[in-house]
Design a protein around this motif. Structure first.
Motif, PDB file in Angstrom:
ATOM      1  N   GLN A  89       0.833  -1.198   0.000  1.00  0.00           N
ATOM      2  CA  GLN A  89       0.000   0.000   0.000  1.00  0.00           C
ATOM      3  C   GLN A  89       0.875   1.258   0.000  1.00  0.00           C
ATOM      4  O   GLN A  89       2.027   1.237   0.425  1.00  0.00           O
ATOM      5  CB  GLN A  89      -0.911   0.037   1.235  1.00  0.00           C
ATOM      6  N   HIS A 109      -8.127   4.039  -2.117  1.00  0.00           N
ATOM      7  CA  HIS A 109      -7.861   3.019  -3.127  1.00  0.00           C
ATOM      8  C   HIS A 109      -6.485   2.380  -3.017  1.00  0.00           C
ATOM      9  O   HIS A 109      -6.260   1.305  -3.574  1.00  0.00           O
ATOM     10  CB  HIS A 109      -8.055   3.603  -4.526  1.00  0.00           C
ATOM     11  N   SER A 162      -7.584   1.072   2.081  1.00  0.00           N
ATOM     12  CA  SER A 162      -7.573  -0.096   1.198  1.00  0.00           C
ATOM     13  C   SER A 162      -7.036  -1.329   1.922  1.00  0.00           C
ATOM     14  O   SER A 162      -7.370  -2.461   1.563  1.00  0.00           O
ATOM     15  CB  SER A 162      -6.746   0.181  -0.062  1.00  0.00           C
TER      16      SER A 162
END
Length: 239
Positions: A20, A27, A32
């Motif tokens: 990430q 997103h 996320s």
């Protein structure tokens, strides 16, 4: 393991969600990580987690992503309630806040390592349950409250650890409270672990204070798991 297919959980002992961004993004940031955690659990990946703080930093003239201390602290709070609690320096360690950066980050890491330890007894039970039934450790609420239509609209907002712990993480910069939803169809109330306050109404949202160090976490009242968890927190001098 990171990549795989339908039968991978049969062979892989543990999964993580990839890389990430070191951001608050929906997103590809901390939000996320929660979506990936819950959707993978529904897909049969019972043991999953993310890098605390994210991984991908960008240090370019016009694009800059660096792991802030606040993001790092909040990600520790989140991952203390997943299968594995571990940090990652990221692809650009010097750009990122680290657990060893200062006294505050070191203290916070130690505190949430103790909180992670406090529910070890329950984690062992959930790992055994996953092996027998395939249920994930961290669960979307609709697995246990399918008739509550509101939980279907929840994404990264909150999740269950097993059936006895409800976690509502802070996933936005500068926020010190969250909206916690208490589902319908429950025979008991939810107890806030820091204040002891009981939330008895079902099918409602409540604003709960969640300063850094005290994320919104609840246990079922009268639950052996909840009582043991709270006792362990006291013994470890977290409460």
């Amino acid at each position: 393991m990171r990549a795989g297919f339908r039968d991978s959980p049969k062979w892989g002992m543990l999964f993580w969600e990839g890389d990430q961004m070191v951001s608050w993004q929906t997103h590809d940031g901390i939000k996320s990580a929660v979506v990936g955690l819950l959707s993978s659990g529904i897909s049969g990946y019972a043991f999953n987690h993310s890098d605390i703080g994210g991984y991908c930093a960008v240090n370019l003239p016009f694009i800059n992503y660096r792991r802030s201390e606040e993001l790092f602290l909040r990600w520790m709070e989140l991952n203390a309630f997943t299968t594995v609690f571990r940090t990652h320096e990221g692809n650009k360690p010097s750009c990122n806040s680290q657990f060893y950066s200062n006294d505050r980050t070191l203290f916070h890491f130690a505190r949430f390592a103790k909180i992670y330890k406090a529910w070890k007894f329950y984690r062992v039970q959930l790992v055994q349950e996953a092996a027998q039934k395939g249920l994930p450790v961290c669960r979307h609420l609709f697995l246990h409250y399918p008739d509550d239509e509101h939980v279907h609209s929840l994404s990264y907002h909150q999740f269950l650890v097993g059936t006895e712990i409800l976690v509502v993480p802070v996933l936005d910069k500068g926020k010190n409270n969250v909206k916690a939803y208490f589902p319908t169809g429950e025979s008991c109330t939810w107890q806030h672990i820091w204040t002891g306050k009981h939330f008895r109404r079902q099918g409602v949202e409540a604003t709960v204070e969640a300063p850094i160090g005290c994320p919104a976490v609840f246990v079922k009242t009268g639950s052996i798991v909840g009582e043991t968890f709270l006792k362990n927190l006291i013994d470890l001098k977290v409460l």
